[in-house]
Design a protein around this motif. Structure first.
Motif, PDB file in Angstrom:
ATOM      1  N   ASP A 219       0.805  -1.222   0.000  1.00  0.00           N
ATOM      2  CA  ASP A 219       0.000   0.000   0.000  1.00  0.00           C
ATOM      3  C   ASP A 219       0.843   1.280   0.000  1.00  0.00           C
ATOM      4  OD1 ASP A 219       0.887  -0.244   2.612  1.00  0.00           O
ATOM      5  OD2 ASP A 219      -1.062  -0.913   3.369  1.00  0.00           O
ATOM      6  N   GLU A 220       2.163   1.136  -0.076  1.00  0.00           N
ATOM      7  CA  GLU A 220       3.044   2.301  -0.227  1.00  0.00           C
ATOM      8  C   GLU A 220       4.033   2.033  -1.355  1.00  0.00           C
ATOM      9  OE1 GLU A 220       5.074   3.578   3.238  1.00  0.00           O
ATOM     10  OE2 GLU A 220       3.247   4.264   4.260  1.00  0.00           O
ATOM     11  N   PHE A 221       4.153   3.009  -2.240  1.00  0.00           N
ATOM     12  CA  PHE A 221       5.030   2.838  -3.403  1.00  0.00           C
ATOM     13  C   PHE A 221       5.901   4.080  -3.596  1.00  0.00           C
ATOM     14  CE2 PHE A 221       1.215   0.361  -4.141  1.00  0.00           C
ATOM     15  CZ  PHE A 221       1.703  -0.855  -4.604  1.00  0.00           C
ATOM     16  N   GLN A 222       7.162   3.857  -3.892  1.00  0.00           N
ATOM     17  CA  GLN A 222       8.044   4.913  -4.364  1.00  0.00           C
ATOM     18  C   GLN A 222       8.586   4.485  -5.721  1.00  0.00           C
ATOM     19  OE1 GLN A 222      11.012   6.768  -1.802  1.00  0.00           O
ATOM     20  NE2 GLN A 222      10.075   5.760  -0.019  1.00  0.00           N
ATOM     21  N   ALA A 223       8.417   5.337  -6.716  1.00  0.00           N
ATOM     22  CA  ALA A 223       8.883   5.001  -8.065  1.00  0.00           C
ATOM     23  C   ALA A 223       9.763   6.131  -8.589  1.00  0.00           C
ATOM     24  CB  ALA A 223       7.699   4.780  -9.003  1.00  0.00           C
ATOM     25  N   HIS A 224      10.972   5.780  -8.997  1.00  0.00           N
ATOM     26  CA  HIS A 224      11.910   6.764  -9.540  1.00  0.00           C
ATOM     27  C   HIS A 224      12.631   6.167 -10.743  1.00  0.00           C
ATOM     28  CE1 HIS A 224      11.360   7.994  -5.308  1.00  0.00           C
ATOM     29  NE2 HIS A 224      11.433   9.214  -5.809  1.00  0.00           N
ATOM     30  N   CYS A 225      12.895   7.014 -11.713  1.00  0.00           N
ATOM     31  CA  CYS A 225      13.474   6.521 -12.969  1.00  0.00           C
ATOM     32  C   CYS A 225      15.002   6.481 -12.923  1.00  0.00           C
ATOM     33  CB  CYS A 225      13.020   7.393 -14.133  1.00  0.00           C
ATOM     34  SG  CYS A 225      11.283   7.134 -14.559  1.00  0.00           S
ATOM     35  N   PHE A 226      15.545   5.586 -13.730  1.00  0.00           N
ATOM     36  CA  PHE A 226      16.990   5.503 -13.916  1.00  0.00           C
ATOM     37  C   PHE A 226      17.272   4.935 -15.299  1.00  0.00           C
ATOM     38  CE2 PHE A 226      15.882   1.273 -12.396  1.00  0.00           C
ATOM     39  CZ  PHE A 226      16.728   0.423 -13.095  1.00  0.00           C
ATOM     40  N   LYS A 227      18.504   5.080 -15.729  1.00  0.00           N
ATOM     41  CA  LYS A 227      18.906   4.478 -17.002  1.00  0.00           C
ATOM     42  C   LYS A 227      20.381   4.096 -16.929  1.00  0.00           C
ATOM     43  CE  LYS A 227      20.196   8.630 -19.615  1.00  0.00           C
ATOM     44  NZ  LYS A 227      19.976   9.392 -20.853  1.00  0.00           N
ATOM     45  N   VAL A 228      20.737   3.127 -17.741  1.00  0.00           N
ATOM     46  CA  VAL A 228      22.112   2.657 -17.827  1.00  0.00           C
ATOM     47  C   VAL A 228      22.602   2.890 -19.252  1.00  0.00           C
ATOM     48  CG1 VAL A 228      23.643   0.666 -17.655  1.00  0.00           C
ATOM     49  CG2 VAL A 228      21.746   0.916 -16.044  1.00  0.00           C
ATOM     50  N   THR A 229      23.744   3.561 -19.393  1.00  0.00           N
ATOM     51  CA  THR A 229      24.360   3.758 -20.706  1.00  0.00           C
ATOM     52  C   THR A 229      25.484   2.745 -20.845  1.00  0.00           C
ATOM     53  OG1 THR A 229      23.899   6.118 -20.499  1.00  0.00           O
ATOM     54  CG2 THR A 229      25.382   5.442 -22.263  1.00  0.00           C
ATOM     55  N   LYS A 230      25.546   2.078 -21.996  1.00  0.00           N
ATOM     56  CA  LYS A 230      26.511   0.995 -22.180  1.00  0.00           C
ATOM     57  C   LYS A 230      27.502   1.295 -23.303  1.00  0.00           C
ATOM     58  CE  LYS A 230      23.462  -2.679 -20.497  1.00  0.00           C
ATOM     59  NZ  LYS A 230      22.883  -4.014 -20.787  1.00  0.00           N
ATOM     60  N   ASP A 231      28.616   0.593 -23.234  1.00  0.00           N
ATOM     61  CA  ASP A 231      29.648   0.656 -24.269  1.00  0.00           C
ATOM     62  C   ASP A 231      29.035   0.243 -25.603  1.00  0.00           C
ATOM     63  OD1 ASP A 231      31.824   0.288 -25.948  1.00  0.00           O
ATOM     64  OD2 ASP A 231      33.065  -0.663 -24.430  1.00  0.00           O
ATOM     65  N   ALA A 232      29.077   1.158 -26.596  1.00  0.00           N
ATOM     66  CA  ALA A 232      28.446   0.893 -27.891  1.00  0.00           C
ATOM     67  C   ALA A 232      29.419   0.362 -28.931  1.00  0.00           C
ATOM     68  CB  ALA A 232      27.779   2.163 -28.427  1.00  0.00           C
TER      69      ALA A 232
END
Length: 688
Positions: A219-232
């Motif tokens: 009944d309690e939620f925390q949502a936060h965004c993230f991203k991972v940048t990788k060797d291309a």
């Protein structure tokens, strides 16, 4: 060493700061400020995927060559990068907050899960049920299971869930935001015909988290965004039984498993979840772990919904027809005289028209063209397919290694070959970056050849926003050299040096361009020492080649007037013993300055070239590039006039100095914004 050259990667970050300056400039229209934030973010993603990845690879080597290649030890550069990027991220966040305030003044709001009206709540619930839920795959995380595979370029939500009765017990999950399928933005229904409300897809998901995880009773939620940048980067194996296309396909798959080069997260993220992610991703202090604001993958904001009133937009400067191309067959026009198209001011249409005319002309026998980055629905390709269907012999040199366009070009290869086009895929260890086309026709027992040479890609989409020059010509000498280049491309296993050196008119990489540039600079040095007039003007995307920079130093020391317009990487540094100070500026504005031009006064003959090559070692020594000399007097004047307009830009021009301070040019009483002045200059010529 550091006193002679600025490190390439640090100067690139300085360029990206100029992009951020455009977003910070309150005189820039609001929707363009948002777009510049998107460009800044996209640039930074690619920087970490390629350059930072390369620096981290270089850290494994102690060879002196590595240090010389980067001008400083990679470890030192990486630390400098991290410090700069964190500072830029803070400026980015401040800019975005200010833009949101300005948007609110114009009744434009970005809503989140906590500030929805009742009507909007109902809409978001229904939208999630109908459009989003089937594309959402929650993945529960636990300490004893391996971290699920995270895709580069994707945006993720990190979710911490608790029950009010058990505050010390948390469960973690991640959700990949399906923006590639659904888009990033959801326009909410207008409630008063004045206010425009936009919601990000991740906030739609956040609003529905209780529904998504209802099975678990949280009944309690925390949502936060993230991203991972990788060797291309990916390495092509040496299996001689494997075609280049197969190696590229394999490399694309291996790219998806690249090592992380950056982890960017919402600084408000639950601390326990953040520590869990860093640990499971095997990140350490040497990795770029960058706290940021709520929103990531800001590159999507380049396509922010068009909710802006007309008065918030600049006066539209639409592309117009080149005066020589109106109501005429392009083929006939360029048999009589050369045409210079200046994008995005001129329409790209004459290029398409020329190819279409060739496709339909019964006297045309063949078309040969290079392709690097194509539009998603390419009219160029459609015209070439039409030519094949009309019995023409069509050859396309398709560069499969164009970074981040590999998959697209593999798809085009398949389409072209199915239609009967002969597709060339280049030379081992050398990308084909030259922008060339030659068309052959047989008329009245004579062979006629014509075509074009360009500074930019044959891409009708980018031609609307990239500043480039394209020369349409039937010059026999130029066409002869283009044919020689295609002969080399047809037989890539043979020695290319001898064949390319036989080109007499085009300056070609990797054989003659560097040598000819040095020859031209030496001639200006001789004139300066004799006390006569000199002038070198170079326009390029990047200037990092040590040999040519040193040659420009020599010229400035001798008293040659050197003026540079460099959009991005700029590794040169003014020296105290220069007799004539290098003038160097960068222009960042609404259009991307993409053209490469070389001008040498040469005792008044004003030798002028347009080129596909930047002044970088990779272009000059490891790519197939071409520069065409402009010989028609009126076209030489046109290019010189445009260069002079750009050199006088005191609105969007920034001084390129030793400290990379990005100060704006301040000169004269009259404001000169080169892109607007160039538009008016060419518009007036079109009326004559």
């Amino acid at each position: 060493m550091s006193n002679q050259f600025n490190p390439r990667d640090i100067t690139w970050l300085s360029f990206n700061e100029r992009v951020l300056q455009e977003a910070m400039d309150e005189e820039v229209p609001l929707h363009l400020r948002i777009r510049f934030l998107g460009i800044f973010s996209n640039n930074l993603d690619e920087f970490f995927r390629v350059r930072v990845a390369g620096l981290k690879r270089a850290m494994d080597f102690k060879d002196k060559f590595i240090t010389e290649s980067f001008y400083q030890p990679p470890t030192k550069i990486l630390q400098n990068i991290n410090d700069i990027v964190i500072q830029q991220q803070q400026n980015f966040d401040k800019t975005w907050k200010k833009i949101q305030v300005d948007m609110a003044d114009h009744h434009i709001f970005i809503r989140n899960a906590k500030n929805l009206s009742k009507n909007h709540q109902e809409f978001v619930t229904k939208y999630f049920d109908e459009m989003v839920e089937s594309n959402v795959i929650p993945i529960l995380l636990n300490e004893n299971s391996p971290m699920p595979y995270l895709r580069d370029k994707s945006l993720y939500m990190g979710i911490a869930m608790r029950k009010k009765k058990f505050q010390y017990e948390s469960k973690f999950a991640i959700i990949e935001v399906p923006s590639k399928i659904l888009g990033r933005f959801v326009s909410l229904p207008d409630e008063d015909n004045i206010t425009h409300n936009v919601m990000l897809l991740e906030d739609v998901i956040a609003f529905n988290l209780p529904h998504i995880f209802s099975y678990f009773g949280y009944d309690e939620f925390q949502a936060h965004c993230f991203k991972v940048t990788k060797d291309a980067e990916f390495d092509l194996d040496n299996d001689i039984k494997t075609t280049l296309a197969e190696k590229i396909e394999k490399g694309i798959k291996s790219r998806r498993k690249g090592k992380p080069t950056r982890f960017v997260f919402d600084k408000e993220m639950d601390k326990a979840l953040l520590e869990f992610l860093i640990r499971k991703l095997n990140l350490s202090k040497k990795d770029s772990i960058i706290p940021g604001g709520k929103i990531h993958n800001f590159r999507h904001f380049m396509d922010f919904p068009d909710v802006f009133e007309t008065d918030l937009k600049p006066v539209e400067r639409t592309s117009f027809d080149h005066p020589e191309c109106v109501g005429k067959r392009i083929t006939d026009v360029i048999q009589k005289s050369d045409i210079l198209l200046n994008f995005p001011y001129h329409h790209f249409t004459p290029v398409i028209d020329l190819l279409r005319e060739a496709a339909m002309d019964p006297e045309v026998k063949s078309i040969q063209i290079t392709a690097y980055r194509l539009a998603s629905n390419s009219k160029v390709i459609n015209a070439l397919i039409n030519a094949v269907r009309n019995g023409k012999d069509v050859t396309v040199m398709l560069e499969l290694r164009a970074r981040f366009d590999e998959e697209s070009n593999l798809r085009w290869k398949e389409i072209l070959e199915q239609e009967g086009v002969k597709v060339l895929v280049g030379i081992p260890n050398k990308k084909v970056h030259a922008k060339l086309c030659v068309i052959k026709k047989r008329s009245q027992n004579k062979t006629l050849q014509y075509g074009f040479v360009s500074t930019g890609n044959f891409n009708e989409k980018t031609a609307r926003i990239y500043g480039d020059h394209l020369l349409m010509t039937s010059d026999r000498a130029i066409m002869a050299d283009i044919n020689k280049i295609f002969m080399v491309l047809r037989k890539p296993k043979e020695d290319i040096t001898t064949a390319l050196k036989s080109c007499k008119n085009l300056l070609v990489c990797p054989t003659s361009m560097r040598e000819k540039i040095i020859h031209h600079i030496d001639k200006e040095i001789e004139e300066a020492k004799a006390g006569r007039k000199t002038l070198i003007i170079i326009k390029s995307n990047s200037l990092s080649d040590r040999i040519l920079i040193s040659k420009l130093y020599e010229a400035a020391t001798a008293g040659v007037v050197v003026k540079l317009i460099i959009r991005g990487i700029y590794c040169a540094v003014n020296q105290k013993d220069f007799k004539e100070k290098l003038m160097a500026i960068s222009i960042v504005d609404e259009y991307l300055e993409h053209a490469r031009v070389m001008y040498f006064y040469n005792k008044g003959s004003e030798d002028t070239y347009i080129s596909s090559a930047d002044w970088m070692t990779r272009n000059l020594d490891y790519r197939i590039e071409a520069a065409a000399k402009i010989t028609q007097k009126n076209l030489k004047k046109e290019i010189k006039d445009i260069l002079e307009i750009q050199l006088n830009d005191n609105v969007k021009g920034r001084i390129l100095d030793k400290k990379l301070s990005n100060f704006y040019v301040k000169s004269g009483d009259k404001k000169i914004r080169s892109q607007i002045e160039t538009y008016h200059y060419l518009r007036e010529k079109a009326k004559v």
